[in-house]
Design a protein around this motif. Structure first.
Motif, mmCIF file in Angstrom:
data_model
loop_
_atom_site.group_PDB
_atom_site.id
_atom_site.type_symbol
_atom_site.label_atom_id
_atom_site.label_comp_id
_atom_site.label_asym_id
_atom_site.label_seq_id
_atom_site.Cartn_x
_atom_site.Cartn_y
_atom_site.Cartn_z
ATOM 1 N N VAL A 124 0.852 -1.191 0.000
ATOM 2 C CA VAL A 124 0.000 0.000 0.000
ATOM 3 C C VAL A 124 0.885 1.236 0.000
ATOM 4 C CG1 VAL A 124 -1.744 1.292 1.313
ATOM 5 C CG2 VAL A 124 -1.847 -1.208 1.212
ATOM 6 N N ASP A 125 0.511 2.221 -0.807
ATOM 7 C CA ASP A 125 1.243 3.481 -0.883
ATOM 8 C C ASP A 125 1.340 4.095 0.518
ATOM 9 O OD1 ASP A 125 2.158 6.063 -1.270
ATOM 10 O OD2 ASP A 125 0.973 6.410 -3.082
ATOM 11 N N PRO A 126 2.543 4.477 0.965
ATOM 12 C CA PRO A 126 2.694 5.073 2.303
ATOM 13 C C PRO A 126 1.753 6.237 2.557
ATOM 14 C CG PRO A 126 4.848 4.567 1.389
ATOM 15 C CD PRO A 126 3.854 4.311 0.293
ATOM 16 N N LYS A 127 1.355 6.975 1.521
ATOM 17 C CA LYS A 127 0.442 8.100 1.694
ATOM 18 C C LYS A 127 -0.954 7.637 2.121
ATOM 19 C CE LYS A 127 2.797 11.026 -1.713
ATOM 20 N NZ LYS A 127 2.653 11.768 -3.004
ATOM 21 N N ARG A 128 -1.241 6.335 1.904
ATOM 22 C CA ARG A 128 -2.566 5.801 2.242
ATOM 23 C C ARG A 128 -2.492 4.742 3.345
ATOM 24 N NH1 ARG A 128 -6.430 6.831 -1.536
ATOM 25 N NH2 ARG A 128 -7.570 4.971 -0.904
ATOM 26 N N HIS A 129 -1.416 4.753 4.131
ATOM 27 C CA HIS A 129 -1.217 3.724 5.149
ATOM 28 C C HIS A 129 -2.347 3.664 6.172
ATOM 29 C CE1 HIS A 129 3.332 2.578 4.864
ATOM 30 N NE2 HIS A 129 2.601 2.110 3.883
ATOM 31 N N GLY A 130 -2.888 4.792 6.544
ATOM 32 C CA GLY A 130 -3.911 4.791 7.583
ATOM 33 C C GLY A 130 -5.320 4.661 7.066
ATOM 34 N N GLN A 131 -5.491 4.372 5.770
ATOM 35 C CA GLN A 131 -6.820 4.291 5.163
ATOM 36 C C GLN A 131 -7.133 2.841 4.815
ATOM 37 O OE1 GLN A 131 -7.188 7.311 2.011
ATOM 38 N NE2 GLN A 131 -5.499 8.441 2.968
ATOM 39 N N LEU A 132 -7.970 2.199 5.634
ATOM 40 C CA LEU A 132 -8.316 0.794 5.470
ATOM 41 C C LEU A 132 -9.766 0.656 5.021
ATOM 42 C CD1 LEU A 132 -6.663 -0.577 8.748
ATOM 43 C CD2 LEU A 132 -5.587 -0.095 6.539
#
Length: 574
Positions: A124-132
């Protein structure tokens, strides 16, 4: 599932054990089964419980348990929360604090995230790490350093809408990663909505869970133009944001909600929220939407707000009471499987010595279930299923979403170590393995020299009795060593001539240890002169020991002390 304790108990009937607890008076013997006055079987245990002195087993029969607090404790509650925030940086050196807060550190380590796509893991792109996404499963690998040593936690996050195939793929991909990292990963199974504090801290309060399925590379699929998100939390260690159905009935006066429409993003503050909640919501809103932001207070909503939600509707408006942290004492169990049935034997007053490298141990801290895997355990693949069975059958009706943590021997995190009164971090690393001893590595040579020095300095006063005791003990220690081992003992580093003569003298006295008939089922006064009653099995020859115990002396003495006692009692050596 069967529950028990590590100490022997009288034979029980085939059915599961029953208890009657009373904190008012002592009950008489239970009525015969089927009797109109009671109906309890005659073998039912009766335990008297005093108010304020309840056992851990008794407390865990209840879903919640609150300890009585004095006036001073209540007044000091606020200060405690302040100290917790200040002590987060001390988690590396204070395992007890780490265990209580469920935090190995402040979440500032390295983070890698994979989404399970087509049964394989996709980065997963690090920019979207917190988006599950609720329809997917994710692997979150966290790397940190503790006392100069690199350690890992692999979180297995499971969305509520994930399929059985995806959950199975999540577990298999976790096993692959564990192999890649040499089997050192601590694996924590996390269910959506029940994320532990450290998992939330990794994303610094910006964890957002969308009600959709992720496409390739973790990107979400197109969603409706109107979306509603509930923000819960007051700091970076307890804040999560979850998408909820976009209707008025989803609102709650105790929380903050983000209503995203085609033209504006409403930041709705319930009457019961506080300043910390509002601060965290302002951080999260930048993750969800970059549209024009409009702050709305409960009771002052514009007409367009209600139109976007499909009209007004009743919703919870009472202030939510703060959740009370359970005060249950941790409990340790030895796990085994008998005819497909999980059997648990509780270890009371447990310590690190009770962790046996041939066993799987279950540590219940109430908020988490730890499964400790000994390096020689044979059924470790069943561990997670055992943890789930334990929660499912618990008499207090435990939540199946309780996090389950797999911990391997020698790689224990501070959140596990902190539940033990004392902990020796070098217990399983300071001594060479059996293979090293056999192969004659430098570490093994050093150990052999130490053993030889101990033999040279041996004193007959170590055991009661005359000189014969020394000979018996030396022969038991030597066992049936082959010629190559004798060559090692006679090496120059070991002081060859002196040791050789000692061993020869011993062999002339006794060859191969004492006979089993002299040691088994014997009263203390009937034992051969000089035998230590507490270690009578030590005087068996290696072959007799293997035949009786089914294992070598080395394997036996590497077991937990309570297990050694249990086997000795069963075999007549206690």
């Amino acid at each position: 599932m069967a529950l028990g304790t590590s100490s022997p108990s009288p034979p029980a009937p085939p059915s599961s054990p029953q208890h009657i607890y009373t904190n008012t008076r002592t009950l008489g013997p239970p009525e015969p089964e089927g009797h109109a006055g009671g109906g309890y079987p005659t073998y039912t245990n009766v335990e008297v419980v005093n108010d304020g002195a309840e056992s851990a087993a008794f407390k865990q029969l209840f879903r919640t348990w609150s300890e009585k607090r004095s006036r001073n404790q209540k007044l000091g509650g606020r200060d405690k929360s302040i100290h917790v925030k200040l002590d987060v940086g001390k988690l590396h050196t204070q395992p007890k604090l780490a265990a209580q807060l469920r935090m190995v550190d402040d979440g500032s380590g390295k983070v890698e995230v994979w989404c399970i796509q087509d049964l394989h893991r996709q980065p997963v792109d690090p920019k979207r790490h917190g988006q599950l996404c609720a329809g997917n499963c994710y692997l979150v690998l966290y790397t940190y350093q503790r006392l100069g040593r690199v350690q890992y936690i692999l979180y297995l996050w499971q969305g509520h809408q994930a399929t059985a195939d995806e959950i199975e793929a999540l577990n298999s991909n976790a096993e692959e990663l564990d192999v890649i990292y040499g089997g050192v990963l601590v694996q924590e199974h996390v269910t959506m909505g029940s994320e532990p504090p450290h998992f939330l801290a990794i994303f610094q309060g910006q964890l957002v869970i969308f009600q959709e399925r992720a496409g390739h590379h973790g990107k979400g699929q197109p969603a409706s133009t109107t979306r509603l998100f509930q923000v819960q939390g007051t700091d970076s260690h307890n804040t999560r944001t979850m998408e909820v159905p976009a209707r008025a009935s989803s609102l709650n006066s105790s929380d903050i909600f983000l209503l995203v429409t085609a033209s504006v993003c409403y930041l709705w503050f319930g009457k019961g929220c506080n300043g910390d909640q509002r601060e965290m919501a302002r951080v999260v809103v930048t993750v969800i939407s970059r549209k024009n932001e409009e702050t709305v207070l409960e009771g002052q909503e514009p007409p367009h707000f209600w139109e976007a939600l499909g009209g007004r509707a009743p919703y919870p408006s009472n202030k939510r009471l703060p959740e009370e942290v359970p005060s249950f004492q941790p409990r340790l169990f030895e796990c085994s499987s008998h005819v497909g049935c999980l059997v648990l034997a509780e270890v009371v007053f447990f310590s690190q010595e009770d962790l046996d490298n041939y066993d799987i141990m279950l540590l219940d801290t109430w908020q988490e279930i730890f499964l400790w895997l000994g390096e020689a355990a044979s059924e470790w693949k069943e561990a997670v299923a055992w943890g789930q069975e334990y929660l499912k059958t618990h008499p207090a009706g435990r939540s199946p979403a309780t996090p389950i943590v797999l911990v391997k021997q020698g790689h224990e995190p501070p959140t596990f170590i902190g539940w033990f009164f004392t902990w020796d971090p070098y217990k399983w690393t300071s001594h060479p393995s059996h293979k090293e001893v056999v192969d004659g590595s430098p570490a093994a040579a050093s150990t052999i020299s130490e053993i030889t020095a101990e033999v040279n300095n041996f004193r007959l006063s170590r055991w009661p009795g005359n000189g014969r005791a020394g000979a018996v003990a030396l022969q038991a220690l030597k066992g049936s060593q082959d010629s190559s081992e004798n060559d090692l003992v006679r090496s120059p580093k070991s002081g060859g001539s002196r040791t050789s003569s000692s061993v020869s003298s011993t062999s002339a006295t006794i060859n191969g240890g004492l006979r089993r008939e002299q040691l088994m089922h014997q009263a203390v006064e009937d034992l051969p002169e000089g035998v230590d009653p507490a270690r009578r099995e030590f005087y068996l020859s290696d072959s007799d020991f293997q035949d009786i115990f089914g294992k070598s002396k080395e394997e036996f003495y590497s077991m937990a002390t309570w297990r050694q006692r249990q086997e000795k009692k069963q075999l007549g050596f206690f």
